[in-house]
Each structure stands twice: as structure tokens, then as C-alpha cells.
Design an enzyme around this catalytic site. Structure first.
Site, PDB file in Angstrom:
ATOM      1  N   ASP A 130      60.479  38.267   2.136  1.00 39.43           N
ATOM      2  CA  ASP A 130      60.005  37.349   3.186  1.00 39.43           C
ATOM      3  C   ASP A 130      59.610  38.151   4.421  1.00 39.43           C
ATOM      4  O   ASP A 130      60.095  39.258   4.631  1.00 39.43           O
ATOM      5  CB  ASP A 130      61.126  36.380   3.600  1.00 39.43           C
ATOM      6  CG  ASP A 130      61.412  35.318   2.549  1.00 39.43           C
ATOM      7  OD1 ASP A 130      60.672  35.223   1.553  1.00 39.43           O
ATOM      8  OD2 ASP A 130      62.394  34.573   2.738  1.00 39.43           O
ATOM      9  N   ARG A 181      52.227  36.510  -0.465  1.00 40.99           N
ATOM     10  CA  ARG A 181      52.399  35.081  -0.164  1.00 40.99           C
ATOM     11  C   ARG A 181      51.843  34.878   1.247  1.00 40.99           C
ATOM     12  O   ARG A 181      52.247  35.575   2.175  1.00 40.99           O
ATOM     13  CB  ARG A 181      53.873  34.701  -0.199  1.00 40.99           C
ATOM     14  CG  ARG A 181      54.121  33.275   0.312  1.00 40.99           C
ATOM     15  CD  ARG A 181      55.553  33.069   0.784  1.00 40.99           C
ATOM     16  NE  ARG A 181      56.524  33.129  -0.290  1.00 40.99           N
ATOM     17  CZ  ARG A 181      57.798  33.467  -0.094  1.00 40.99           C
ATOM     18  NH1 ARG A 181      58.238  33.808   1.111  1.00 40.99           N
ATOM     19  NH2 ARG A 181      58.630  33.509  -1.100  1.00 40.99           N
TER      20      ARG A 181
HETATM   21  P1  FDA Z   1      52.096  22.638   8.987  1.00 46.07           P
HETATM   22  O1  FDA Z   1      53.259  23.056   9.799  1.00 46.07           O
HETATM   23  O2  FDA Z   1      50.787  22.445   9.671  1.00 46.07           O
HETATM   24  O3  FDA Z   1      52.462  21.335   8.194  1.00 46.07           O
HETATM   25  C1  FDA Z   1      51.553  20.628   7.385  1.00 46.07           C
HETATM   26  C2  FDA Z   1      52.248  19.378   6.876  1.00 46.07           C
HETATM   27  O4  FDA Z   1      53.313  19.749   6.002  1.00 46.07           O
HETATM   28  C3  FDA Z   1      52.936  18.548   7.972  1.00 46.07           C
HETATM   29  O5  FDA Z   1      52.046  17.645   8.559  1.00 46.07           O
HETATM   30  C4  FDA Z   1      54.037  17.874   7.185  1.00 46.07           C
HETATM   31  O6  FDA Z   1      53.525  16.784   6.449  1.00 46.07           O
HETATM   32  C5  FDA Z   1      54.446  18.932   6.209  1.00 46.07           C
HETATM   33  N1  FDA Z   1      55.533  19.777   6.743  1.00 46.07           N
HETATM   34  C6  FDA Z   1      55.438  21.039   7.213  1.00 46.07           C
HETATM   35  N2  FDA Z   1      56.638  21.509   7.592  1.00 46.07           N
HETATM   36  C7  FDA Z   1      57.504  20.516   7.373  1.00 46.07           C
HETATM   37  C8  FDA Z   1      58.899  20.390   7.574  1.00 46.07           C
HETATM   38  N3  FDA Z   1      59.630  21.376   8.081  1.00 46.07           N
HETATM   39  N4  FDA Z   1      59.479  19.226   7.233  1.00 46.07           N
HETATM   40  C9  FDA Z   1      58.766  18.196   6.720  1.00 46.07           C
HETATM   41  N5  FDA Z   1      57.435  18.265   6.509  1.00 46.07           N
HETATM   42  C10 FDA Z   1      56.807  19.394   6.827  1.00 46.07           C
HETATM   43  N6  FDA Z   1      57.300  31.764   7.277  1.00 46.07           N
HETATM   44  C11 FDA Z   1      57.492  33.051   7.689  1.00 46.07           C
HETATM   45  O7  FDA Z   1      57.306  33.346   8.867  1.00 46.07           O
HETATM   46  N7  FDA Z   1      57.897  33.998   6.783  1.00 46.07           N
HETATM   47  C12 FDA Z   1      58.073  33.735   5.460  1.00 46.07           C
HETATM   48  O8  FDA Z   1      58.426  34.632   4.697  1.00 46.07           O
HETATM   49  C13 FDA Z   1      57.850  32.392   5.034  1.00 46.07           C
HETATM   50  N8  FDA Z   1      58.013  32.049   3.718  1.00 46.07           N
HETATM   51  C14 FDA Z   1      57.620  30.794   3.300  1.00 46.07           C
HETATM   52  C15 FDA Z   1      57.638  30.471   1.936  1.00 46.07           C
HETATM   53  C16 FDA Z   1      57.147  29.262   1.502  1.00 46.07           C
HETATM   54  C17 FDA Z   1      57.131  28.959   0.039  1.00 46.07           C
HETATM   55  C18 FDA Z   1      56.641  28.321   2.453  1.00 46.07           C
HETATM   56  C19 FDA Z   1      56.056  27.012   2.014  1.00 46.07           C
HETATM   57  C20 FDA Z   1      56.674  28.604   3.788  1.00 46.07           C
HETATM   58  C21 FDA Z   1      57.172  29.825   4.226  1.00 46.07           C
HETATM   59  N9  FDA Z   1      57.224  30.123   5.587  1.00 46.07           N
HETATM   60  C22 FDA Z   1      57.464  31.427   5.980  1.00 46.07           C
HETATM   61  C23 FDA Z   1      57.099  29.034   6.602  1.00 46.07           C
HETATM   62  C24 FDA Z   1      55.683  28.881   7.108  1.00 46.07           C
HETATM   63  O9  FDA Z   1      55.329  29.981   7.897  1.00 46.07           O
HETATM   64  C25 FDA Z   1      55.526  27.593   7.943  1.00 46.07           C
HETATM   65  O10 FDA Z   1      56.363  27.662   9.050  1.00 46.07           O
HETATM   66  C26 FDA Z   1      55.825  26.308   7.187  1.00 46.07           C
HETATM   67  O11 FDA Z   1      55.397  26.371   5.874  1.00 46.07           O
HETATM   68  C27 FDA Z   1      55.107  25.099   7.862  1.00 46.07           C
HETATM   69  O12 FDA Z   1      53.730  25.290   7.842  1.00 46.07           O
HETATM   70  P2  FDA Z   1      52.705  24.528   6.875  1.00 46.07           P
HETATM   71  O13 FDA Z   1      51.792  25.548   6.299  1.00 46.07           O
HETATM   72  O14 FDA Z   1      53.422  23.705   5.892  1.00 46.07           O
HETATM   73  O15 FDA Z   1      51.788  23.692   7.828  1.00 46.07           O
END
Ligand code: FDA
Length: 319
Positions: A130, A181
Site C-alpha cells: 500500500d 494499483r
Molecule cells: P470518491 O471518494 O470520489 O468516492 C466515489 C464514491 O464512492 C462516493 O460518492 C461514494 O458513493 C463511494 N465511496 C467512496 N468512499 C466511500 C466510503 N468511505 N464510504 C462509503 N462510500 C464511499 N489510498 C491510499 O492512499 N493508499 C492506498 O494504498 C490505498 N489503497 C486502496 C485500495 C483499494 C482497493 C481502494 C478501493 C482504495 C484504496 N485507497 C488507498 C483509498 C483511496 O485512495 C480513496 O481514498 C478511496 O478509495 C475513496 O476514493 P474513491 O476513488 O472511491 O472516490
């Protein structure tokens, strides 16, 4: 504002001591955590597999404060790898380098990760490192480079779309090639190194996703299964439908097969969407965290979505 507040709380020891004492916060966090014990997590992964989803197991923990803690964290991962192999579940492992001693003793951290990767390679498990806050990026890339040069290839990294440097990092890493990733980024970063506006992060996310897919295609056609043996398998880690749909369209446009791309989401978030993507023939991998050190992970989930804060508060009122 709310995001900054919860990201601040995620690093505040006084807040951690307070919030972890409240029984209702554990209940609220349970939505995002597979349980406290490895057995709980294995059961969750087996159920995800039954539904056609892959997994990556994360034993929660970060920023250990003693070398012994770092060694124990690595030992725990050796046990996890044994259990993944023995149980026959379809799961990678994910870990954080500050859990293995980064920042405390980088040589120890390197050695801990080396032990884990050797064991993982014996049992054919892929290990994702990560990415944490921006102060750790250079050292994370360096540790990865050293272990790859020793022939440990069953590992990959995470790139954060909010960092200005990420296009340059993707260019270098994909030349190797590297299994990346791609995520938006979950930490609080200053405006001179990271995009403060969400729209810029989203745009950069799509650009990086396209770069990764172009490079994956250039590295040749993959075998028919996403089992850790594909050299440049890009993983799109987001719950944002627009980002996911962009990646799906782009892959189709350039002729990248579905087996050469992975979508990843967090346990407990957009479960319906995870299943729909899998049913559409995509590889979907769910990040499954478990353990007792859930506090910072949970605070980051609260930071991402105000609705989660209301859920937390309603648990408080009910208690
Ligand atoms: P965004 O935040 O724009 O959300 C899009 C939509 O997704 C929201 O409108 C909501 O519907 C849903 N959603 C998002 N977050 C939610 C929550 N917490 N609860 C409920 N619904 C939610 N970061 C990092 O810095 N280092 C890492 O190594 C990783 N590793 C990682 C692995 C995996 C498999 C994922 C999916 C994410 C990570 N992350 C991460 C976290 C990533 O950086 C980010 O903070 C979150 O995924 C939220 O961003 P989204 O891309 O989902 O978009």
C-alpha cells in the site's frame, strides 16, 4: 473541511484512545472491517470468492513504534500466507511498510518485506505494498526496487492520483513493468505536492489509468487468468462510477482484454457495484482489512464520505 478534520484525527493519539474505548465506534467500524481475528477474515474472503469476487487481505496496522512490533507484524503476515494457502481461498495480501518498520529502521523494514515476499512466492501469493502519506513514497519505491532486483517479482505498488509526481512515477514503474494499483489517495497532503481540487484528482486518475493500460498492452497479451503472473496487470481501485466507466471504455477502445485489468474496491463499500462488475465479466478484487488496529483505517473512511459520519453519530445516539 470535514475531510481534513478526520484525517487529522486519524493521526491523533488522544482521539484514538478516546474513540477506541467507545463500544459504539467499534460497531460502526465493523461495517468496513472483516472482524478482529484471521478466522473472521478468511470466512469473509471465502464468501466473497463464492460470489465470484477475489480479495486482498490486509492485517490492519501502521506506524509501529518498536523493532519488535515490526518483526511481529511481519511474522503475522507469514501466518496469513500459510492460511491463504491452506484454506484454498483466492486472495492476495496487502500491507503497509510503516507496519514493518519504515521510518523506524528502514533496513529492518526491507528485511521484513523480503521475508514476506519469499514466503509468498513459495505459496504463489501476490503481495501489494500500500502507499501511505507522501513522506514515505520515495522510500517505498526504493524498497520495492531493491527487492525486485533480488528477483522477488510477486509484488506491486500503489500510485495515488492526487500527487503531482504520479505521472512520472507511473512512467518509470510501467517500464519495468510493475503491477500498479491506482487510487485517488487517502491522506492529507499539502497543496504544493498534491491537487487540492477533486476535479483535478479525477482528471489525473483517468490520465494515469490510460497510461497504465497503454503500457500493459505494450507489454504483451496476458495469460487467461488474473492470478498474479501477469507482469503489468493494472488495478483500478475506486468506487467512483465515472472513473470505473472511463477505464472500462478505454480498455475496450484499445483492445485490452478484460482479463488484463482488475477493479478493486474496499470491503463494505458499494457491494452491489462490486457484484455487478464481476457479473459483467470483470475481475473484481475486494480489499479486506481485519484486526484490532482499525482506528486510522476507519477515520480515513469517515474522511472520505460525510454520510459515514452520520452513521457513526447515529450509533453513538443509539448507544
Ligand atoms: P470518491 O471518494 O470520489 O468516492 C466515489 C464514491 O464512492 C462516493 O460518492 C461514494 O458513493 C463511494 N465511496 C467512496 N468512499 C466511500 C466510503 N468511505 N464510504 C462509503 N462510500 C464511499 N489510498 C491510499 O492512499 N493508499 C492506498 O494504498 C490505498 N489503497 C486502496 C485500495 C483499494 C482497493 C481502494 C478501493 C482504495 C484504496 N485507497 C488507498 C483509498 C483511496 O485512495 C480513496 O481514498 C478511496 O478509495 C475513496 O476514493 P474513491 O476513488 O472511491 O472516490
Amino acid at each position: 473541511m470535514l475531510r481534513a478534520f478526520f484525517l487529522f484525527l486519524s493521526r491523533a493519539t488522544w482521539a484514538k484512545n478516546l474513540i477506541m474505548r467507545w463500544g459504539f465506534s467499534r460497531r460502526a467500524a465493523a461495517r468496513f472491517i472483516a472482524g478482529e481475528q484471521l478466522d473472521d477474515a478468511i470466512r469473509v474472503v471465502a464468501e466473497l470468492n463464492r460470489q465470484g469476487l477475489f480479495a486482498t487481505l490486509d492485517h490492519l496496522g501502521e506506524h509501529v513504534t518498536t523493532p519488535d512490533e515490526a518483526r511481529r507484524a511481519a511474522d503475522d503476515y507469514l501466518v496469513i500466507l500459510d492460511r491463504i494457502c491452506a484454506s484454498g481461498i483466492q486472495s492476495n495480501a496487502s500491507l503497509k511498510l510503516t507496519q514493518l518498520g519504515l521510518g523506524l529502521d528502514d533496513a529492518l523494514c526491507l528485511d521484513n518485506l523480503r521475508r514476506i515476499l519469499r514466503k509468498a512466492s513459495e505459496c504463489g501469493v501476490f503481495v501489494r505494498v500500500d502507499m501511505e502519506d507522501a513522506t514515505t513514497v520515495d522510500r517505498t519505491l526504493e524498497i520495492y526496487r531493491v527487492l525486485r532486483s533480488e528477483g522477488l517479482k510477486n509484488t506491486g505498488l500503489v500510485i495515488q492520483a492526487y500527487l503531482f509526481r504520479s505521472q512520472a512515477d507511473v512512467r518509470t514503474l510501467m517500464a519495468a513493468p510493475t503491477r500498479i494499483r491506482l487510487c485517488k489517495g487517502a491522506y492529507r497532503e499539502p497543496a504544493h505536492i498534491a491537487f487540492p481540487r477533486k476535479s483535478d484528482v479525477d482528471l489525473n486518475f483517468d490520465t494515469l489509468a490510460a497510461m497504465m493500460m497503454d503500457a500493459a498492452l505494450a507489454h504483451g497479451s496476458p495469460p487467461a487468468s488474473a492470478d498474479g503472473k501477469i507482469p503489468a496487470l493494472p488495478a483500478i481501485a475506486s468506487h467512483d462510477e465515472k472513473r470505473i466507466n472511463f477505464a472500462r471504455r478505454y480498455a475496450e477502445q484499445i483492445g485490452l482484454p478484460k482479463t488484463a485489468l482488475e477493479f478493486q474496491m474496499l470491503y463494505g463499500i458499494r457491494t452491489d457495484f462490486q457484484l455487478a462488475l464481476a457479473q459483467a465479466g470483470h475481475t473484481v478484487r475486494v480489499y479486506v482489512p481485519y484486526g484490532t488496529h482499525w482506528y486510522p483505517y476507519y477515520m480515513r473512511r469517515l474522511a472520505e464520505r460525510p454520510a459515514n459520519v452520520w452513521f457513526f453519530l447515529s450509533n453513538y445516539l443509539r448507544s
